[in-house]
Design a protein around this motif. Structure first.
Motif, PDB file in Angstrom:
ATOM      1  N   ILE A   1      58.605 -33.758 -37.888  1.00 37.54           N
ATOM      2  CA  ILE A   1      59.522 -32.736 -37.371  1.00 37.54           C
ATOM      3  C   ILE A   1      59.372 -31.435 -38.146  1.00 37.54           C
ATOM      4  O   ILE A   1      59.455 -30.343 -37.592  1.00 37.54           O
ATOM      5  CB  ILE A   1      60.993 -33.217 -37.364  1.00 37.54           C
ATOM      6  CG1 ILE A   1      61.900 -32.215 -36.624  1.00 37.54           C
ATOM      7  CG2 ILE A   1      61.509 -33.458 -38.763  1.00 37.54           C
ATOM      8  CD1 ILE A   1      61.668 -32.130 -35.157  1.00 37.54           C
ATOM      9  N   ARG A   2      59.104 -31.530 -39.428  1.00 38.83           N
ATOM     10  CA  ARG A   2      58.890 -30.326 -40.232  1.00 38.83           C
ATOM     11  C   ARG A   2      57.612 -29.593 -39.772  1.00 38.83           C
ATOM     12  O   ARG A   2      57.562 -28.374 -39.744  1.00 38.83           O
ATOM     13  CB  ARG A   2      58.801 -30.694 -41.706  1.00 38.83           C
ATOM     14  CG  ARG A   2      58.754 -29.500 -42.606  1.00 38.83           C
ATOM     15  CD  ARG A   2      58.825 -29.918 -44.064  1.00 38.83           C
ATOM     16  NE  ARG A   2      58.686 -28.756 -44.892  1.00 38.83           N
ATOM     17  CZ  ARG A   2      59.598 -28.323 -45.741  1.00 38.83           C
ATOM     18  NH1 ARG A   2      60.717 -28.974 -45.876  1.00 38.83           N
ATOM     19  NH2 ARG A   2      59.386 -27.248 -46.453  1.00 38.83           N
ATOM     20  N   LEU A   3      56.604 -30.359 -39.392  1.00 39.36           N
ATOM     21  CA  LEU A   3      55.374 -29.759 -38.869  1.00 39.36           C
ATOM     22  C   LEU A   3      55.649 -28.950 -37.601  1.00 39.36           C
ATOM     23  O   LEU A   3      55.077 -27.880 -37.406  1.00 39.36           O
ATOM     24  CB  LEU A   3      54.326 -30.833 -38.573  1.00 39.36           C
ATOM     25  CG  LEU A   3      53.706 -31.507 -39.787  1.00 39.36           C
ATOM     26  CD1 LEU A   3      52.860 -32.696 -39.358  1.00 39.36           C
ATOM     27  CD2 LEU A   3      52.886 -30.519 -40.581  1.00 39.36           C
ATOM     28  N   TYR A   4      56.520 -29.473 -36.741  1.00 37.73           N
ATOM     29  CA  TYR A   4      56.882 -28.740 -35.531  1.00 37.73           C
ATOM     30  C   TYR A   4      57.388 -27.345 -35.893  1.00 37.73           C
ATOM     31  O   TYR A   4      56.900 -26.338 -35.368  1.00 37.73           O
ATOM     32  CB  TYR A   4      57.961 -29.495 -34.739  1.00 37.73           C
ATOM     33  CG  TYR A   4      58.609 -28.638 -33.679  1.00 37.73           C
ATOM     34  CD1 TYR A   4      57.957 -28.386 -32.478  1.00 37.73           C
ATOM     35  CD2 TYR A   4      59.850 -28.036 -33.902  1.00 37.73           C
ATOM     36  CE1 TYR A   4      58.536 -27.575 -31.512  1.00 37.73           C
ATOM     37  CE2 TYR A   4      60.427 -27.233 -32.940  1.00 37.73           C
ATOM     38  CZ  TYR A   4      59.768 -27.001 -31.754  1.00 37.73           C
ATOM     39  OH  TYR A   4      60.341 -26.189 -30.805  1.00 37.73           O
ATOM     40  N   TYR A   5      58.361 -27.290 -36.790  1.00 41.11           N
ATOM     41  CA  TYR A   5      58.963 -26.006 -37.150  1.00 41.11           C
ATOM     42  C   TYR A   5      57.988 -25.111 -37.907  1.00 41.11           C
ATOM     43  O   TYR A   5      57.968 -23.890 -37.706  1.00 41.11           O
ATOM     44  CB  TYR A   5      60.248 -26.206 -37.946  1.00 41.11           C
ATOM     45  CG  TYR A   5      61.363 -26.722 -37.075  1.00 41.11           C
ATOM     46  CD1 TYR A   5      61.955 -25.896 -36.126  1.00 41.11           C
ATOM     47  CD2 TYR A   5      61.796 -28.037 -37.165  1.00 41.11           C
ATOM     48  CE1 TYR A   5      62.960 -26.364 -35.297  1.00 41.11           C
ATOM     49  CE2 TYR A   5      62.807 -28.517 -36.341  1.00 41.11           C
ATOM     50  CZ  TYR A   5      63.387 -27.669 -35.410  1.00 41.11           C
ATOM     51  OH  TYR A   5      64.380 -28.130 -34.584  1.00 41.11           O
ATOM     52  N   GLN A   6      57.145 -25.667 -38.742  1.00 41.59           N
ATOM     53  CA  GLN A   6      56.170 -24.848 -39.468  1.00 41.59           C
ATOM     54  C   GLN A   6      55.166 -24.213 -38.508  1.00 41.59           C
ATOM     55  O   GLN A   6      54.914 -23.006 -38.584  1.00 41.59           O
ATOM     56  CB  GLN A   6      55.443 -25.694 -40.517  1.00 41.59           C
ATOM     57  CG  GLN A   6      56.316 -26.069 -41.681  1.00 41.59           C
ATOM     58  CD  GLN A   6      55.640 -27.048 -42.626  1.00 41.59           C
ATOM     59  OE1 GLN A   6      54.607 -27.633 -42.313  1.00 41.59           O
ATOM     60  NE2 GLN A   6      56.241 -27.235 -43.795  1.00 41.59           N
ATOM     61  N   PHE A   7      54.607 -24.998 -37.623  1.00 39.83           N
ATOM     62  CA  PHE A   7      53.614 -24.467 -36.677  1.00 39.83           C
ATOM     63  C   PHE A   7      54.262 -23.463 -35.732  1.00 39.83           C
ATOM     64  O   PHE A   7      53.708 -22.389 -35.474  1.00 39.83           O
ATOM     65  CB  PHE A   7      52.946 -25.606 -35.902  1.00 39.83           C
ATOM     66  CG  PHE A   7      51.808 -26.237 -36.647  1.00 39.83           C
ATOM     67  CD1 PHE A   7      50.511 -26.081 -36.212  1.00 39.83           C
ATOM     68  CD2 PHE A   7      52.025 -26.970 -37.802  1.00 39.83           C
ATOM     69  CE1 PHE A   7      49.442 -26.640 -36.904  1.00 39.83           C
ATOM     70  CE2 PHE A   7      50.971 -27.537 -38.510  1.00 39.83           C
ATOM     71  CZ  PHE A   7      49.680 -27.371 -38.056  1.00 39.83           C
ATOM     72  N   ARG A   8      55.436 -23.784 -35.208  1.00 42.03           N
ATOM     73  CA  ARG A   8      56.134 -22.869 -34.301  1.00 42.03           C
ATOM     74  C   ARG A   8      56.469 -21.557 -35.004  1.00 42.03           C
ATOM     75  O   ARG A   8      56.217 -20.472 -34.493  1.00 42.03           O
ATOM     76  CB  ARG A   8      57.424 -23.529 -33.804  1.00 42.03           C
ATOM     77  CG  ARG A   8      58.167 -22.664 -32.794  1.00 42.03           C
ATOM     78  CD  ARG A   8      59.587 -23.077 -32.635  1.00 42.03           C
ATOM     79  NE  ARG A   8      60.331 -22.724 -33.837  1.00 42.03           N
ATOM     80  CZ  ARG A   8      61.640 -22.876 -33.955  1.00 42.03           C
ATOM     81  NH1 ARG A   8      62.345 -23.384 -32.976  1.00 42.03           N
ATOM     82  NH2 ARG A   8      62.253 -22.535 -35.068  1.00 42.03           N
ATOM     83  N   ASN A   9      57.028 -21.650 -36.203  1.00 44.82           N
ATOM     84  CA  ASN A   9      57.492 -20.452 -36.889  1.00 44.82           C
ATOM     85  C   ASN A   9      56.356 -19.543 -37.341  1.00 44.82           C
ATOM     86  O   ASN A   9      56.510 -18.327 -37.360  1.00 44.82           O
ATOM     87  CB  ASN A   9      58.384 -20.837 -38.065  1.00 44.82           C
ATOM     88  CG  ASN A   9      59.700 -21.442 -37.602  1.00 44.82           C
ATOM     89  OD1 ASN A   9      60.046 -21.377 -36.423  1.00 44.82           O
ATOM     90  ND2 ASN A   9      60.424 -22.043 -38.511  1.00 44.82           N
ATOM     91  N   ILE A  10      55.218 -20.119 -37.695  1.00 49.13           N
ATOM     92  CA  ILE A  10      54.071 -19.274 -38.051  1.00 49.13           C
ATOM     93  C   ILE A  10      53.680 -18.399 -36.862  1.00 49.13           C
ATOM     94  O   ILE A  10      53.448 -17.193 -37.017  1.00 49.13           O
ATOM     95  CB  ILE A  10      52.882 -20.129 -38.538  1.00 49.13           C
ATOM     96  CG1 ILE A  10      53.176 -20.672 -39.945  1.00 49.13           C
ATOM     97  CG2 ILE A  10      51.572 -19.331 -38.523  1.00 49.13           C
ATOM     98  CD1 ILE A  10      52.210 -21.735 -40.421  1.00 49.13           C
ATOM     99  N   LEU A  11      53.636 -18.972 -35.674  1.00 48.59           N
ATOM    100  CA  LEU A  11      53.264 -18.189 -34.491  1.00 48.59           C
ATOM    101  C   LEU A  11      54.338 -17.174 -34.117  1.00 48.59           C
ATOM    102  O   LEU A  11      54.027 -16.062 -33.673  1.00 48.59           O
ATOM    103  CB  LEU A  11      52.965 -19.114 -33.314  1.00 48.59           C
ATOM    104  CG  LEU A  11      51.736 -20.008 -33.487  1.00 48.59           C
ATOM    105  CD1 LEU A  11      51.544 -20.881 -32.259  1.00 48.59           C
ATOM    106  CD2 LEU A  11      50.491 -19.193 -33.762  1.00 48.59           C
ATOM    107  N   ILE A  12      55.593 -17.526 -34.302  1.00 52.06           N
ATOM    108  CA  ILE A  12      56.676 -16.583 -34.012  1.00 52.06           C
ATOM    109  C   ILE A  12      56.658 -15.431 -35.010  1.00 52.06           C
ATOM    110  O   ILE A  12      56.733 -14.257 -34.634  1.00 52.06           O
ATOM    111  CB  ILE A  12      58.045 -17.305 -34.017  1.00 52.06           C
ATOM    112  CG1 ILE A  12      58.153 -18.220 -32.782  1.00 52.06           C
ATOM    113  CG2 ILE A  12      59.192 -16.301 -34.051  1.00 52.06           C
ATOM    114  CD1 ILE A  12      59.368 -19.120 -32.772  1.00 52.06           C
ATOM    115  N   LEU A  13      56.538 -15.742 -36.300  1.00 55.79           N
ATOM    116  CA  LEU A  13      56.560 -14.697 -37.328  1.00 55.79           C
ATOM    117  C   LEU A  13      55.326 -13.803 -37.279  1.00 55.79           C
ATOM    118  O   LEU A  13      55.398 -12.629 -37.653  1.00 55.79           O
ATOM    119  CB  LEU A  13      56.701 -15.323 -38.711  1.00 55.79           C
ATOM    120  CG  LEU A  13      58.062 -15.921 -39.029  1.00 55.79           C
ATOM    121  CD1 LEU A  13      58.044 -16.618 -40.387  1.00 55.79           C
ATOM    122  CD2 LEU A  13      59.144 -14.863 -38.993  1.00 55.79           C
TER     123      LEU A  13
END
Length: 118
Positions: free
Chosen positions: A44-56
């Motif tokens: 689940i942490r991987l989900y947020y890390q990958f998503r947030n890198i693309l958003i940021l």
């Protein structure tokens, strides 16, 4: 970091309190591949890390060095987590969902975006 970058763009002063200790653990474990040690987080942490890198990466206040470093390492992290760790299928699913939501700039929670996945 992200909060400090936003505050700086609003002309707030950001300071470092180097006498304060905060206990915080990044990742559940450490793993090594080709002589490089990296953090291993939960799926689940991987989900947020990958998503947030693309958003940021789309935001103007985020420094280019951060964007370049994180975007360039993303394929390596994907490979390491999909092939070298336990729960390969689950990790792959969470990373792909994170990439998809990051590309779509979807900032809702994993549970809201992928109701029947977890």
């Amino acid at each position: 970091h992200e909060w400090c970058w936003r505050a700086s763009t609003k002309s707030y002063m950001v300071a470092i309190a180097d006498k304060i200790e905060m206990v915080h653990r990044l990742g559940d474990a450490r793993s090594k591949f080709a002589g490089v040690t990296y953090k291993v987080g939960s799926p689940i942490r991987l989900y947020y890390q990958f998503r947030n890198i693309l958003i940021l990466a789309r935001r103007g206040y985020v420094p280019n060095y951060w964007k370049a470093r994180n975007l360039s390492v993303l394929p390596i992290r994907f490979f390491a987590n999909a092939l070298l760790q336990t729960e390969k299928r689950k990790r792959l699913t969470y990373m792909l969902c994170g990439l998809w939501d990051g590309l779509r700039n979807n900032r809702d929670s994993f549970a809201k975006n992928w109701k029947n996945r977890d």
